[in-house]
Design a protein around this motif. Structure first.
Motif, PDB file in Angstrom:
ATOM      1  N   LEU A  21       0.812  -1.221   0.000  1.00 26.02           N
ATOM      2  CA  LEU A  21       0.000   0.000   0.000  1.00 26.02           C
ATOM      3  C   LEU A  21       0.847   1.274   0.000  1.00 26.02           C
ATOM      4  CD1 LEU A  21      -2.676  -1.087   2.634  1.00 26.02           C
ATOM      5  CD2 LEU A  21      -2.921  -1.045   0.157  1.00 26.02           C
ATOM      6  N   ASP A  22       2.146   1.145  -0.195  1.00 25.46           N
ATOM      7  CA  ASP A  22       3.047   2.301  -0.098  1.00 25.46           C
ATOM      8  C   ASP A  22       2.712   3.438  -1.062  1.00 25.46           C
ATOM      9  OD1 ASP A  22       4.411   1.284   2.022  1.00 25.46           O
ATOM     10  OD2 ASP A  22       6.254   0.805   0.926  1.00 25.46           O
ATOM     11  N   SER A  23       2.077   3.139  -2.191  1.00 30.22           N
ATOM     12  CA  SER A  23       1.720   4.230  -3.115  1.00 30.22           C
ATOM     13  C   SER A  23       0.512   5.018  -2.600  1.00 30.22           C
ATOM     14  CB  SER A  23       1.422   3.673  -4.510  1.00 30.22           C
ATOM     15  OG  SER A  23       0.289   2.825  -4.459  1.00 30.22           O
ATOM     16  N   THR A  24      -0.217   4.447  -1.642  1.00 31.89           N
ATOM     17  CA  THR A  24      -1.399   5.095  -1.082  1.00 31.89           C
ATOM     18  C   THR A  24      -1.130   5.674   0.296  1.00 31.89           C
ATOM     19  OG1 THR A  24      -2.758   3.496  -2.262  1.00 31.89           O
ATOM     20  CG2 THR A  24      -3.828   4.761  -0.541  1.00 31.89           C
ATOM     21  N   ILE A  25      -0.494   4.865   1.153  1.00 29.62           N
ATOM     22  CA  ILE A  25      -0.218   5.256   2.533  1.00 29.62           C
ATOM     23  C   ILE A  25       1.052   4.540   2.972  1.00 29.62           C
ATOM     24  CG2 ILE A  25      -1.739   3.455   3.462  1.00 29.62           C
ATOM     25  CD1 ILE A  25      -2.473   5.388   5.746  1.00 29.62           C
ATOM     26  N   SER A  26       1.958   5.277   3.614  1.00 29.68           N
ATOM     27  CA  SER A  26       3.220   4.654   4.024  1.00 29.68           C
ATOM     28  C   SER A  26       3.856   5.411   5.187  1.00 29.68           C
ATOM     29  CB  SER A  26       4.202   4.626   2.852  1.00 29.68           C
ATOM     30  OG  SER A  26       4.611   5.946   2.526  1.00 29.68           O
ATOM     31  N   TRP A  27       4.881   4.810   5.750  1.00 27.81           N
ATOM     32  CA  TRP A  27       5.655   5.467   6.801  1.00 27.81           C
ATOM     33  C   TRP A  27       6.385   6.671   6.229  1.00 27.81           C
ATOM     34  CZ3 TRP A  27       5.022   4.329  11.721  1.00 27.81           C
ATOM     35  CH2 TRP A  27       4.575   3.060  12.095  1.00 27.81           C
ATOM     36  N   SER A  28       6.610   7.656   7.039  1.00 28.92           N
ATOM     37  CA  SER A  28       7.426   8.805   6.633  1.00 28.92           C
ATOM     38  C   SER A  28       8.894   8.430   6.798  1.00 28.92           C
ATOM     39  CB  SER A  28       7.095  10.024   7.493  1.00 28.92           C
ATOM     40  OG  SER A  28       7.504   9.783   8.834  1.00 28.92           O
ATOM     41  N   LYS A  29       9.776   9.310   6.383  1.00 30.99           N
ATOM     42  CA  LYS A  29      11.220   9.050   6.521  1.00 30.99           C
ATOM     43  C   LYS A  29      11.636   8.940   7.981  1.00 30.99           C
ATOM     44  CE  LYS A  29      12.494  11.204   2.176  1.00 30.99           C
ATOM     45  NZ  LYS A  29      13.193  12.285   1.507  1.00 30.99           N
ATOM     46  N   SER A  30      10.952   9.656   8.864  1.00 29.45           N
ATOM     47  CA  SER A  30      11.312   9.638  10.284  1.00 29.45           C
ATOM     48  C   SER A  30      10.875   8.353  10.986  1.00 29.45           C
ATOM     49  CB  SER A  30      10.663  10.834  11.003  1.00 29.45           C
ATOM     50  OG  SER A  30       9.263  10.625  11.118  1.00 29.45           O
ATOM     51  N   SER A  31       9.992   7.588  10.361  1.00 32.38           N
ATOM     52  CA  SER A  31       9.426   6.356  10.935  1.00 32.38           C
ATOM     53  C   SER A  31       8.598   6.619  12.191  1.00 32.38           C
ATOM     54  CB  SER A  31      10.519   5.330  11.247  1.00 32.38           C
ATOM     55  OG  SER A  31      11.127   4.882  10.062  1.00 32.38           O
ATOM     56  N   LYS A  32       8.198   7.877  12.398  1.00 34.38           N
ATOM     57  CA  LYS A  32       7.372   8.232  13.547  1.00 34.38           C
ATOM     58  C   LYS A  32       6.048   8.851  13.116  1.00 34.38           C
ATOM     59  CE  LYS A  32      11.200   8.848  16.707  1.00 34.38           C
ATOM     60  NZ  LYS A  32      11.853   9.711  17.672  1.00 34.38           N
ATOM     61  N   SER A  33       5.762   8.786  11.830  1.00 36.80           N
ATOM     62  CA  SER A  33       4.518   9.309  11.292  1.00 36.80           C
ATOM     63  C   SER A  33       4.212   8.564   9.996  1.00 36.80           C
ATOM     64  CB  SER A  33       4.621  10.816  11.033  1.00 36.80           C
ATOM     65  OG  SER A  33       5.634  11.089  10.099  1.00 36.80           O
ATOM     66  N   PHE A  34       3.020   8.809   9.459  1.00 40.31           N
ATOM     67  CA  PHE A  34       2.678   8.196   8.182  1.00 40.31           C
ATOM     68  C   PHE A  34       2.118   9.251   7.254  1.00 40.31           C
ATOM     69  CE2 PHE A  34      -1.169   7.764  10.716  1.00 40.31           C
ATOM     70  CZ  PHE A  34      -2.182   8.066   9.836  1.00 40.31           C
ATOM     71  N   ILE A  35       2.246   8.969   5.972  1.00 43.11           N
ATOM     72  CA  ILE A  35       1.806   9.910   4.939  1.00 43.11           C
ATOM     73  C   ILE A  35       0.723   9.244   4.103  1.00 43.11           C
ATOM     74  CG2 ILE A  35       2.485  11.229   2.900  1.00 43.11           C
ATOM     75  CD1 ILE A  35       5.352  11.269   4.092  1.00 43.11           C
ATOM     76  N   ILE A  36      -0.352   9.971   3.894  1.00 46.66           N
ATOM     77  CA  ILE A  36      -1.404   9.513   2.992  1.00 46.66           C
ATOM     78  C   ILE A  36      -1.106  10.164   1.643  1.00 46.66           C
ATOM     79  CG2 ILE A  36      -3.871   9.467   2.497  1.00 46.66           C
ATOM     80  CD1 ILE A  36      -4.350   9.723   5.528  1.00 46.66           C
ATOM     81  N   TRP A  37      -0.627   9.365   0.717  1.00 49.24           N
ATOM     82  CA  TRP A  37      -0.241   9.870  -0.591  1.00 49.24           C
ATOM     83  C   TRP A  37      -1.446  10.062  -1.503  1.00 49.24           C
ATOM     84  CZ3 TRP A  37       4.612  11.453  -0.677  1.00 49.24           C
ATOM     85  CH2 TRP A  37       5.525  10.862   0.189  1.00 49.24           C
ATOM     86  N   ASN A  38      -2.447   9.211  -1.332  1.00 49.74           N
ATOM     87  CA  ASN A  38      -3.612   9.268  -2.201  1.00 49.74           C
ATOM     88  C   ASN A  38      -4.882   9.025  -1.369  1.00 49.74           C
ATOM     89  OD1 ASN A  38      -5.533   9.017  -4.187  1.00 49.74           O
ATOM     90  ND2 ASN A  38      -4.260   7.760  -5.526  1.00 49.74           N
ATOM     91  N   PRO A  39      -5.434  10.077  -0.753  1.00 48.01           N
ATOM     92  CA  PRO A  39      -6.611   9.925   0.106  1.00 48.01           C
ATOM     93  C   PRO A  39      -7.810   9.305  -0.611  1.00 48.01           C
ATOM     94  CG  PRO A  39      -5.724  12.141   0.295  1.00 48.01           C
ATOM     95  CD  PRO A  39      -4.988  11.466  -0.814  1.00 48.01           C
ATOM     96  N   LYS A  40      -8.013   9.669  -1.858  1.00 47.59           N
ATOM     97  CA  LYS A  40      -9.160   9.146  -2.604  1.00 47.59           C
ATOM     98  C   LYS A  40      -9.075   7.628  -2.739  1.00 47.59           C
ATOM     99  CE  LYS A  40     -11.817  10.110  -6.741  1.00 47.59           C
ATOM    100  NZ  LYS A  40     -11.910  10.913  -7.959  1.00 47.59           N
ATOM    101  N   GLU A  41      -7.890   7.141  -2.983  1.00 46.81           N
ATOM    102  CA  GLU A  41      -7.686   5.702  -3.159  1.00 46.81           C
ATOM    103  C   GLU A  41      -7.962   4.923  -1.870  1.00 46.81           C
ATOM    104  OE1 GLU A  41      -3.906   3.135  -4.414  1.00 46.81           O
ATOM    105  OE2 GLU A  41      -4.439   4.703  -5.846  1.00 46.81           O
ATOM    106  N   LEU A  42      -7.714   5.545  -0.716  1.00 44.93           N
ATOM    107  CA  LEU A  42      -8.005   4.878   0.556  1.00 44.93           C
ATOM    108  C   LEU A  42      -9.464   4.462   0.625  1.00 44.93           C
ATOM    109  CD1 LEU A  42      -6.165   6.973   3.289  1.00 44.93           C
ATOM    110  CD2 LEU A  42      -5.694   4.624   2.643  1.00 44.93           C
ATOM    111  N   PHE A  43     -10.333   5.279   0.061  1.00 45.46           N
ATOM    112  CA  PHE A  43     -11.758   5.007   0.140  1.00 45.46           C
ATOM    113  C   PHE A  43     -12.279   4.257  -1.080  1.00 45.46           C
ATOM    114  CE2 PHE A  43     -10.857   8.443   3.021  1.00 45.46           C
ATOM    115  CZ  PHE A  43     -11.428   7.954   4.165  1.00 45.46           C
ATOM    116  N   THR A  44     -11.732   4.537  -2.265  1.00 43.50           N
ATOM    117  CA  THR A  44     -12.219   3.827  -3.447  1.00 43.50           C
ATOM    118  C   THR A  44     -11.803   2.355  -3.409  1.00 43.50           C
ATOM    119  OG1 THR A  44     -10.300   4.539  -4.742  1.00 43.50           O
ATOM    120  CG2 THR A  44     -12.327   5.843  -4.947  1.00 43.50           C
ATOM    121  N   LYS A  45     -10.644   2.059  -2.868  1.00 43.91           N
ATOM    122  CA  LYS A  45     -10.205   0.660  -2.742  1.00 43.91           C
ATOM    123  C   LYS A  45     -10.679   0.026  -1.440  1.00 43.91           C
ATOM    124  CE  LYS A  45      -6.157   0.561  -5.674  1.00 43.91           C
ATOM    125  NZ  LYS A  45      -4.740   0.195  -5.746  1.00 43.91           N
TER     126      LYS A  45
END
Length: 160
Positions: A17-41
């Protein structure tokens, strides 16, 4: 069903799922890269979240905060207990969230008690009035397609 904080950790930790949501570089947060995909998938279907605002509200409940300076993507982190490679910290996150809910509930109860002490009126709903209003809304809605208020109109199709 997994608890919210555990499910988030698993989703963020899932490399597929890294193209949609993944860990940040700091490994203490996460990034939602594609919010729409979180819900469509339906990746977030296990949270009963229909939209992003509900999801963000749930994150807030568990102590997640939006990371400043990440305007292009949505980045969320937790001050202490959401760290890559340390899922054992999630137990502490759950305890902290429960304690915060209890404090908030106690604060509301104290405010209600204080209001009653100061003579402010409480709103009490009479069951007979509720039944009468129900009949007005739902029994008359069969003859008319539009109810009296937007909320009544929204639920006119329901039959209890």
């Amino acid at each position: 069903m997994l608890q919210f904080h555990v499910a988030i950790y698993e989703i963020v930790d899932d490399p597929s799922l890294d193209s949609t949501i993944s860990w940040s570089k700091s490994s203490k947060s996460f990034i939602i890269w594609n919010p729409k995909e979180l819900f469509t998938k339906k990746i977030l279907k296990r949270f009963f979240c229909c939209n992003l605002s509900q999801f963000i509200t749930e994150l807030d409940t568990y102590g997640f905060v939006r990371i400043e300076g990440s305007d292009e993507q949505l980045e969320f982190g937790h001050k202490q207990f959401f760290v890559r490679g340390k899922p054992e910290l999630l137990k502490k996150m759950r305890l902290q969230a429960a304690m915060n809910r209890m404090k908030k509930s106690a604060k509301k109860a104290k405010a209600r008690a204080e209001a009653e002490k100061n003579g402010e009126p409480r709103i009490i709903i009479n069951a007979d009035e509720v039944r009468m209003r129900y009949k007005q809304i739902f029994e008359s809605s069969s003859s008319s397609t539009i109810a009296k208020t937007p909320l009544e109109n929204r639920f006119r199709h329901l039959r209890i």
